[in-house]
Every structure is written in structure tokens, then in C-alpha cells.
Motif scaffolding. Structure first.
Motif, short mmCIF file in Angstrom:
data_model
loop_
_atom_site.label_atom_id
_atom_site.label_comp_id
_atom_site.label_asym_id
_atom_site.label_seq_id
_atom_site.Cartn_x
_atom_site.Cartn_y
_atom_site.Cartn_z
N ALA A 33 0.83 -1.21 0.00
CA ALA A 33 0.00 0.00 0.00
C ALA A 33 0.86 1.25 0.00
CB ALA A 33 -0.93 -0.01 1.21
N ALA A 34 1.97 1.20 0.75
CA ALA A 34 2.89 2.34 0.76
C ALA A 34 3.48 2.56 -0.63
CB ALA A 34 3.99 2.12 1.79
N TRP A 35 3.91 1.49 -1.25
CA TRP A 35 4.50 1.62 -2.59
C TRP A 35 3.46 2.18 -3.57
CZ3 TRP A 35 9.56 0.68 -3.97
CH2 TRP A 35 9.84 0.74 -5.35
N ASP A 36 2.27 1.64 -3.54
CA ASP A 36 1.23 2.09 -4.47
C ASP A 36 0.87 3.56 -4.25
OD1 ASP A 36 1.19 -0.45 -5.54
OD2 ASP A 36 -0.59 -1.09 -4.44
N ALA A 37 1.05 4.04 -3.00
CA ALA A 37 0.75 5.43 -2.68
C ALA A 37 1.88 6.38 -3.05
CB ALA A 37 0.44 5.56 -1.19
N GLY A 38 3.00 5.86 -3.52
CA GLY A 38 4.11 6.70 -3.91
C GLY A 38 5.20 6.84 -2.87
N ILE A 39 5.10 6.12 -1.77
CA ILE A 39 6.13 6.17 -0.72
C ILE A 39 7.34 5.37 -1.19
CG2 ILE A 39 6.69 5.42 1.63
CD1 ILE A 39 3.73 6.01 2.33
N ARG A 40 8.52 5.99 -1.04
CA ARG A 40 9.75 5.34 -1.50
C ARG A 40 10.85 5.36 -0.43
NH1 ARG A 40 6.45 3.92 -4.45
NH2 ARG A 40 6.45 3.78 -6.71
N TYR A 41 10.49 5.69 0.78
CA TYR A 41 11.46 5.61 1.88
C TYR A 41 10.89 4.71 2.96
CZ TYR A 41 14.11 6.84 6.06
OH TYR A 41 14.85 6.76 7.22
N VAL A 286 -1.97 3.27 6.08
CA VAL A 286 -1.00 3.79 5.11
C VAL A 286 -1.73 4.65 4.07
CG1 VAL A 286 0.61 3.21 3.27
CG2 VAL A 286 0.64 1.90 5.36
N LYS A 287 -2.82 4.12 3.52
CA LYS A 287 -3.56 4.85 2.50
C LYS A 287 -4.10 6.16 3.05
CE LYS A 287 -4.94 0.51 0.31
NZ LYS A 287 -6.07 -0.43 0.08
N ARG A 288 -4.60 6.12 4.30
CA ARG A 288 -5.11 7.35 4.89
C ARG A 288 -3.99 8.38 5.05
NH1 ARG A 288 -5.89 8.60 11.12
NH2 ARG A 288 -3.63 8.53 10.79
N ASN A 289 -2.86 7.96 5.63
CA ASN A 289 -1.76 8.89 5.85
C ASN A 289 -1.26 9.49 4.53
OD1 ASN A 289 -1.94 8.30 8.57
ND2 ASN A 289 -0.15 6.96 8.60
N ALA A 290 -1.10 8.64 3.53
CA ALA A 290 -0.63 9.14 2.24
C ALA A 290 -1.65 10.10 1.62
CB ALA A 290 -0.36 7.97 1.30
N GLY A 291 -2.92 9.78 1.75
CA GLY A 291 -3.95 10.67 1.22
C GLY A 291 -3.92 12.03 1.89
N LEU A 292 -3.63 12.05 3.19
CA LEU A 292 -3.55 13.32 3.90
C LEU A 292 -2.32 14.12 3.49
CD1 LEU A 292 -4.64 12.17 7.49
CD2 LEU A 292 -6.01 13.44 5.81
N VAL A 293 -1.16 13.45 3.40
CA VAL A 293 0.08 14.16 3.07
C VAL A 293 0.06 14.66 1.63
CG1 VAL A 293 2.57 13.85 2.71
CG2 VAL A 293 1.49 13.02 4.80
N PHE A 294 -0.39 13.83 0.70
CA PHE A 294 -0.37 14.21 -0.71
C PHE A 294 -1.61 15.00 -1.11
CE2 PHE A 294 2.35 10.30 -0.73
CZ PHE A 294 3.53 10.94 -1.06
N GLY A 295 -2.55 15.13 -0.19
CA GLY A 295 -3.75 15.91 -0.45
C GLY A 295 -3.58 17.36 -0.05
N PRO A 296 -4.66 18.14 -0.13
CA PRO A 296 -4.56 19.57 0.22
C PRO A 296 -4.26 19.76 1.70
CG PRO A 296 -6.85 18.92 -0.14
CD PRO A 296 -6.01 17.77 -0.57
N PRO A 297 -3.49 20.80 2.03
CA PRO A 297 -3.17 21.05 3.44
C PRO A 297 -4.38 21.61 4.19
CG PRO A 297 -2.32 22.81 2.07
CD PRO A 297 -2.87 21.78 1.12
N PRO A 298 -4.34 21.58 5.51
CA PRO A 298 -5.41 22.22 6.29
C PRO A 298 -5.48 23.71 5.97
CG PRO A 298 -4.07 20.79 7.69
CD PRO A 298 -3.36 20.89 6.38
N PRO A 299 -6.63 24.33 6.22
CA PRO A 299 -6.76 25.77 5.95
C PRO A 299 -5.71 26.58 6.70
CG PRO A 299 -8.90 24.79 6.44
CD PRO A 299 -7.87 23.74 6.74
N ALA A 300 -5.22 27.63 6.06
CA ALA A 300 -4.16 28.44 6.65
C ALA A 300 -4.59 29.06 7.98
CB ALA A 300 -3.74 29.53 5.67
N ALA A 301 -5.89 29.30 8.14
CA ALA A 301 -6.37 29.93 9.37
C ALA A 301 -6.27 29.01 10.58
CB ALA A 301 -7.82 30.38 9.20
N LEU A 302 -6.06 27.71 10.35
CA LEU A 302 -5.96 26.77 11.48
C LEU A 302 -4.81 27.12 12.40
CD1 LEU A 302 -6.54 24.05 12.97
CD2 LEU A 302 -4.98 22.98 11.31
N TRP A 303 -3.66 27.43 11.82
CA TRP A 303 -2.43 27.55 12.62
C TRP A 303 -2.48 28.74 13.58
CZ3 TRP A 303 -0.93 22.93 11.81
CH2 TRP A 303 -1.10 22.36 10.54
N PRO A 304 -2.85 29.94 13.15
CA PRO A 304 -2.96 31.02 14.13
C PRO A 304 -4.04 30.78 15.17
CG PRO A 304 -3.73 31.74 11.97
CD PRO A 304 -3.06 30.42 11.77
#
Length: 320
Positions: A33-41, A286-304
């Protein structure tokens, strides 16, 4: 150092039956699943399941093009056969067929890597990390590091480094040696950022890559809604930290995102960090984590908003 890690790596402690047992098919499916998601480390260690993680990872990668992925393992613990095996006294659900013996000597480093290659069934590892040297700092600095530097010079490994949960020992190695990377575990996460004080600025100045591991703090940040019974530092999380993580999750929900998504994106935002290394309990995670990392980031307003609620340091770099 020319290693390319990508934005997300797979930490393979779970392949050694961390917390719970999984069978060989589920372990192989996790790597697939990691390989299919594009993970190479992929990162492993003899410590993980007394060699089980290395054996499973090697088997899962054996049919993959060797030049298309980066593999790291660790030195510092030799596995010595145990004549009277019982259950593993550590946090892995495996029989204690071997005993972990600390050894940061030059000979121990070479033996450890040779044993790892045999378990992996592969021709090389790309990165060798000194594992948890905090109680053995003198031997690790005076013997293990020069041994790894010699192996790097010989071309046996392409890069060397050190991994620990303690920023003080990582900072010392970064200041006193010519390592390529540090792997900081659980010390630069959405929950806590002690590595921001000295370690990350030093690595930035010296051009040392940072591999940011255990970014869910052993599991506390891995679920949308934290609760009692989740692990922190490989034990049940204290109530105060569960409360803090729950407060973070509530802020995340108000911004239309989740705590794991925020944790993963924050963990890779500092400019010194080369990759985020996350473990997974099976292929679905694995699929969930990869989807989150390679997907859109959280809204910029979250951090402040997290900063305003006292849940994040104001000086911590956040995703653009």
C-alpha cells in the motif's frame, strides 16, 4: 548526500508487531500500500520485533527495483540467540527468540549491518542510523560514528546519521560529527516542539537533513478524536495530554480538517525537515496517511487559531 526521501516515509516498527500481532500477509499488504501510494522511503531496525520487521520489509521489497527506493536500518543493538525464549519483554508481540544487547563498538556496528542485510535479504541499505545512543554517548561518538563514517567512505552505505527521542544527544551529534541526517522521534510534533529550540536551527546551519519520525506521538495524534487508552511514549497517554490533544482536535474540526491531517502537515513544515516518517497499523492506515500528506493542506487559518488557544508555539513554522 544525494538521498531523496519524498514527503512521506513508512516507519516499519509495526511490521515487527508493535502493540499487536499482524500476520505476514497484512505486513506485506502494508508495504504494498505504501508503494502504491508513492512512498519510496522505508525505515526499520533490528530492535523492531527482534528482527521481524527487517525480515518482513526485505521480503516485501525484494521484487521492487532497488534503485527506486531508500532503505534505512539502525545499529546499536545486537540480537543474540536466547536459549529460553518467552514473550518479548519490550513492546513487540513476538517470542523472545533473541536478546537485545547494546553494542556501539566498531565491531558491533559492522556485525549489526551484516546481520541486518542477512535478515533483509537485500544487497545494501542506503542509510545507517545509530539507534538510541543516549545512555552510551561516549561509545557511540568515539566508536560507532567513526565506524559508520568509514563505511560511508568505503561506499558500503550512502549516508549515516543518528536517531533518538532525546534532542540533547541529537544536537551533540549534529555539532560534533559529520553526519548526514538526524532522525528525531516524537520531539517535533503538533503536540510538542522541543527540537525547535536548538536542534533544528543547528541542522539548518550545518546542512544536516532531519527525518521527522513518530509524528503522532506513538498514537495519541493518530485519531480524529483522541481518547484515553491511546499511547504516548509507548504507554497510556496521561490525561492532561489527552485533554490537550482533544482541544487541538476540536480546533481542527472547526476548520474542516482533522487532527491527523494537521499533525502530518505540521511535521513537514520546518525547512530543515527532509521527510515525515509515519508508521501504520495496516494498509488502510497507510492509504489514509498518504492521502492526507499528498492531499490539500489544512486551511491556513488553522495555525494562528491553534496559537491563539495556547496549543501551538507562535515561532513554529507552519505549512504555507
Amino acid at each position: 548526500m544525494t538521498l531523496s526521501f519524498g514527503p512521506l516515509g513508512l516507519g516499519c516498527a509495526q511490521l515487527g508487531n508493535l502493540y499487536r500481532a499482524l500476520d505476514d500477509d497484512e505486513a506485506a499488504a502494508t508495504v504494498d500500500a505504501a508503494w502504491d501510494a508513492g512512498i519510496r522511503y522505508f525505515d526499520t531496525a533490528p530492535h523492531y520485533g527482534l528482527g521481524l520487521s527487517e525480515r518482513r520489509l526485505g521480503a516485501a521489497l525484494r521484487g521492487r527495483p532497488r534503485d527506486e527506493y531508500v532503505l534505512s536500518t539502525k545499529v546499536g543493538r545486537l540480537l543474540v540467540p536466547n536459549s529460553a525464549p518467552g514473550p518479548d519483554p519490550d513492546i513487540f508481540v513476538v517470542p523472545a527468540t533473541h536478546t537485545r544487547v547494546w553494542d556501539f563498538s566498531a565491531g558491533g556496528v559492522r556485525r549489526s549491518l551484516a546481520d541486518s542485510l542477512e535478515r533483509l535479504g537485500l544487497d545494501r541499505v542506503d542509510l545507517a542510523l545509530i539507534h538510541d545512543p543516549e545512555e552510551h554517548a561516549a561509545e557511540a561518538l568515539d566508536q560507532a560514528y567513526p565506524a559508520l563514517a568509514a563505511l560511508r567512505a568505503e561506499g558500503v552505505v550512502r549516508a549515516i546519521g543518528v536517531g533518538s527521542m532525546r534532542t540533547e544527544i541529537l544536537t551533540r551529534f549534529a555539532a560534533e560529527t559529520d553526519i548526514d541526517v538526524v532522525m528525531v522521534a516524537a520531539r517535533y510534533t503538533l503536540l510538542e516542539q522541543p527540537a525547535l529550540d536548538a536542534l533544528l536551527p543547528l541542522c539548518s546551519r550545518r546542512g544536516i537533513g532531519v527525518l521527522n519520525a513518530a509524528v503522532f506521538n506513538s498514537g495519541l495524534l493518530a485519531e480524529d478524536r483522541p481518547h484515553g487508552g491511546l499511547p504516548y511514549e509507548y504507554q497510556d497517554a496521561p490525561a492532561g495530554l489527552v485533554k490537550r490533544a482533544s482541544a487541538m482536535a476540536e480546533v481542527c474540526e472547526r476548520h474542516g480538517t482533522t487532527l491527523p491531517a494537521a499533525a502530518l502537515h505540521f511535521a513537514g513544515a520546518h525547512p530543515a525537515i527532509r521527510t515525515v516518517v509515519a508508521g501504520a497499523q495496516g494498509p488502510d492506515q497507510v492509504k489514509r496517511n498518504a492521502g492526507l500528506v499528498f492531499g490539500p493542506p489544512p486551511p491556513a487559518a488553522l495555525w494562528p487559531d491553534l496559537v491563539a488557544h495556547g496549543l501551538l508555539r507562535a515561532d513554529a513554522p507552519v505549512p504555507a
